[in-house]
Scaffold this active site. Sequence first.
Site, PDB file in Angstrom:
ATOM      1  N   GLY A  46       0.679  -1.131   0.095  1.00 52.41           N
ATOM      2  CA  GLY A  46      -0.055  -0.085   0.108  1.00 52.41           C
ATOM      3  C   GLY A  46       0.915   1.121   0.099  1.00 52.41           C
ATOM      4  N   GLN A  51       3.275   9.551   1.313  1.00 48.73           N
ATOM      5  CA  GLN A  51       4.458   8.987   1.327  1.00 48.73           C
ATOM      6  C   GLN A  51       5.408   9.388   0.000  1.00 48.73           C
ATOM      7  OE1 GLN A  51       2.320   4.957   2.049  1.00 48.73           O
ATOM      8  NE2 GLN A  51       4.206   5.101   2.879  1.00 48.73           N
ATOM      9  N   CYS A  90       5.860  -0.255   7.433  1.00 47.36           N
ATOM     10  CA  CYS A  90       5.719   0.858   6.459  1.00 47.36           C
ATOM     11  C   CYS A  90       6.841   0.991   5.559  1.00 47.36           C
ATOM     12  CB  CYS A  90       5.190   1.979   7.277  1.00 47.36           C
ATOM     13  SG  CYS A  90       4.793   3.391   6.434  1.00 47.36           S
ATOM     14  N   LEU A  91       6.722   1.397   4.550  1.00 45.31           N
ATOM     15  CA  LEU A  91       7.849   1.910   3.665  1.00 45.31           C
ATOM     16  C   LEU A  91       8.386   3.102   3.926  1.00 45.31           C
ATOM     17  CD1 LEU A  91       5.920   1.040   0.152  1.00 45.31           C
ATOM     18  CD2 LEU A  91       7.752  -0.464   1.286  1.00 45.31           C
ATOM     19  N   HIS A 133      -4.292   1.639   7.355  1.00 43.79           N
ATOM     20  CA  HIS A 133      -2.945   1.960   7.620  1.00 43.79           C
ATOM     21  C   HIS A 133      -2.698   3.206   6.712  1.00 43.79           C
ATOM     22  CE1 HIS A 133       1.637   1.279   8.013  1.00 43.79           C
ATOM     23  NE2 HIS A 133       1.529   2.065   7.027  1.00 43.79           N
ATOM     24  N   GLU A 134      -3.019   2.950   5.296  1.00 45.76           N
ATOM     25  CA  GLU A 134      -2.964   4.214   4.107  1.00 45.76           C
ATOM     26  C   GLU A 134      -3.699   5.181   4.637  1.00 45.76           C
ATOM     27  OE1 GLU A 134      -0.446   3.734   2.577  1.00 45.76           O
ATOM     28  OE2 GLU A 134      -0.229   1.718   2.983  1.00 45.76           O
ATOM     29  N   HIS A 137      -2.293   7.693   6.900  1.00 41.56           N
ATOM     30  CA  HIS A 137      -1.287   8.430   6.228  1.00 41.56           C
ATOM     31  C   HIS A 137      -1.963   9.837   5.865  1.00 41.56           C
ATOM     32  CE1 HIS A 137       2.372   6.418   6.328  1.00 41.56           C
ATOM     33  NE2 HIS A 137       1.947   5.211   5.706  1.00 41.56           N
TER      34      HIS A 137
END
Length: 150
Positions: A46, A51, A90-91, A133-134, A137
């Site tokens: 995701g 991000q 997370c990225l 999660h996304e 953000h």
Amino acid sequence: MAIRTIVKEGEEPLRKRSKEVTVFDHRLSVLMDDMIETLHKAEGCGLAAPQVGILKRAVIVEPKVGEPIIELINPVIVEQSGEQVDYEGCLSVNPSKNCKVKRPYKLKVEAYDRYGKPMTLDAEGWTARIVCHELDHLDGILFIDKRYKD
């Protein structure tokens, strides 16, 4: 399409609230395509626009490689039920900070596709976790802010 740089923890865009998308145009489509390419390069599941440094309410989710990618513009959770606790990463966050997070097990999300067409997504389990999660953000929230304590 282009691979964009993923913003890391400590950089300003990750802690800001994103703005609603009001124009559904070629620029938005380019952003979504770039996010997909960036996600694949990073081998994530995701990615949210903040991000990649863009404060727009847009996310992509790919629960499993090869499954259709879910694109959500201006998403809003309208129903949720149940709960699940599991590890997240997370990225944008160092993997050494991976931790357990409590999320709803089922969700109903209302959003738009990249062309401005309204849509509804029903998700559960792993997909619901990624979507939550996304969406966090988009409000400047990181999973580490929701660390679950046993």
